[in-house]
Design a protein around this motif. Structure first.
Motif, short mmCIF file in Angstrom:
data_model
loop_
_atom_site.label_atom_id
_atom_site.label_comp_id
_atom_site.label_asym_id
_atom_site.label_seq_id
_atom_site.Cartn_x
_atom_site.Cartn_y
_atom_site.Cartn_z
N HIS A 154 0.87 -1.18 0.02
CA HIS A 154 -0.07 -0.01 0.13
C HIS A 154 0.71 1.34 0.09
O HIS A 154 1.97 1.07 0.22
CB HIS A 154 -0.95 0.22 1.21
N LYS A 158 -0.31 4.76 4.73
CA LYS A 158 -1.34 3.76 5.42
C LYS A 158 -0.61 3.11 6.77
O LYS A 158 0.44 2.97 6.86
CB LYS A 158 -1.49 2.48 4.59
N SER A 163 -2.37 -4.96 6.02
CA SER A 163 -3.64 -4.32 5.86
C SER A 163 -4.87 -5.18 6.32
O SER A 163 -4.83 -6.47 6.70
CB SER A 163 -3.91 -4.03 4.40
N THR A 205 4.49 -7.23 4.35
CA THR A 205 3.97 -6.09 4.13
C THR A 205 5.02 -5.03 3.30
O THR A 205 6.22 -4.73 3.86
CB THR A 205 3.59 -5.26 5.33
N ARG A 207 5.20 -0.72 2.20
CA ARG A 207 4.47 0.63 2.34
C ARG A 207 5.30 1.43 1.48
O ARG A 207 6.69 1.76 1.65
CB ARG A 207 4.56 1.16 3.65
N GLY A 213 -3.34 -0.51 -3.75
CA GLY A 213 -3.48 -1.63 -2.89
C GLY A 213 -3.21 -2.88 -3.79
O GLY A 213 -3.96 -2.99 -4.63
#
Length: 268
Positions: A154, A158, A163, A205, A207, A213
């Motif tokens: 993302h 975020k 998420s 994850t 970022r 997304g």
């Protein structure tokens, strides 16, 4: 159908304004912002960069339920309790897209659903909800032999990680395999570690930048692997799904519903 939006000046709030305007079934009649926001009194069309809007942004503590059939909330967990309590007190259905709720907040949500109908989803994309149905089938067929990993990416802004959608994917898989995600989830790996426990579900994850997304569920066995991926290129995808949920919800009885219910995928 008259729609109200909590947090109209947020990233999702602005896109929701656009989505409500694009729908032939909905009219925006209420748009809230924080009480100390400089957007109070400003035309929502100017906030969202869309035309043909005549209502002004209203402070959160002064909103009235008149002429609102359903509220949509994609704000942060800090605003959750106020917003859901307002809907309960005024008996207004709620479409909730706020992620990162803690256990106490989830209980508040369940209690609220006794009084009003609520759709709660980690992701309102139609494609993501089809993906949830697909990973359930994959888990049923492959879960006893394949290693399972979930990756997501993302934008840099975020805050919650992994998420809410990644957690939802993991929960669907864990439930299908009769596992408790709290016990089997692995949220990070570093350095040397024992051989991978087959019963775990891994999460990774990213970022970065302006990634809207991306989610992938990986089922990897010896000799083959299956990857189920969804990529969103616009937040309008999520907003249109939320408006679709609002249109579906407004005539429903009190209860806690999912996007799978909205799309008729609940029994898939």
């Amino acid at each position: 159908m008259n729609v109200g939006i909590f947090g109209a000046n947020g990233r999702m709030g602005r896109v929701l304004i656009e989505a409500v305007q694009e729908s032939s079934e909905t009219t925006l009649t209420l748009a809230t912002v924080r009480d100390d926001s400089p957007w109070i009194g400003m035309n929502v069309g100017d906030v969202a960069g869309v035309r043909n809007q005549t209502i002004a942004c209203t402070g959160i503590s002064t909103i009235q339920p008149d002429d609102v059939d359903v509220m949509i909330d994609f704000t942060l967990p800090a605003a959750f309790e106020h917003n859901v309590n307002w809907c309960v007190c005024n008996v207004v259905p709620l479409v909730l897209g706020t992620t990162g709720l803690n256990q106490a907040q989830e209980q508040i949500l369940k209690d609220a659903a006794i009084t009003i109908p609520i759709v709660y989803a980690a992701n309102y994309s139609v494609g993501v909800n089809v993906m949830l149905a697909l990973v359930k089938q994959a888990a049923k067929a492959l879960g006893e032999t394949a290693d399972i990993e979930i990756s997501e990416a993302h934008h840099r802004f975020k805050q919650d990680a992994p998420s809410g959608t990644a957690i939802a994917i993991g929960k669907v898989i864990a439930d299908e395999l009769k596992r408790d995600l709290d016990d089997c989830a692995v949220y990070g790996r570093e350095g040397k570690s024992p051989v991978r426990d087959h019963n775990t579900i891994g999460f990774a994850t990213v970022r970065a930048g302006d990634i809207v997304g991306e989610h992938t569920a990986l089922f990897a066995d010896i000799g083959e692997r299956l990857e189920i991926t969804h990529k969103a290129s616009s937040r309008l995808t999520f907003a249109k799904g939320a408006v679709r949920a609002a249109e579906w919800l407004v005539q429903k009885k009190p209860g806690l519903y999912s996007m799978s219910d909205v799309l008729g995928l609940a029994e898939s």
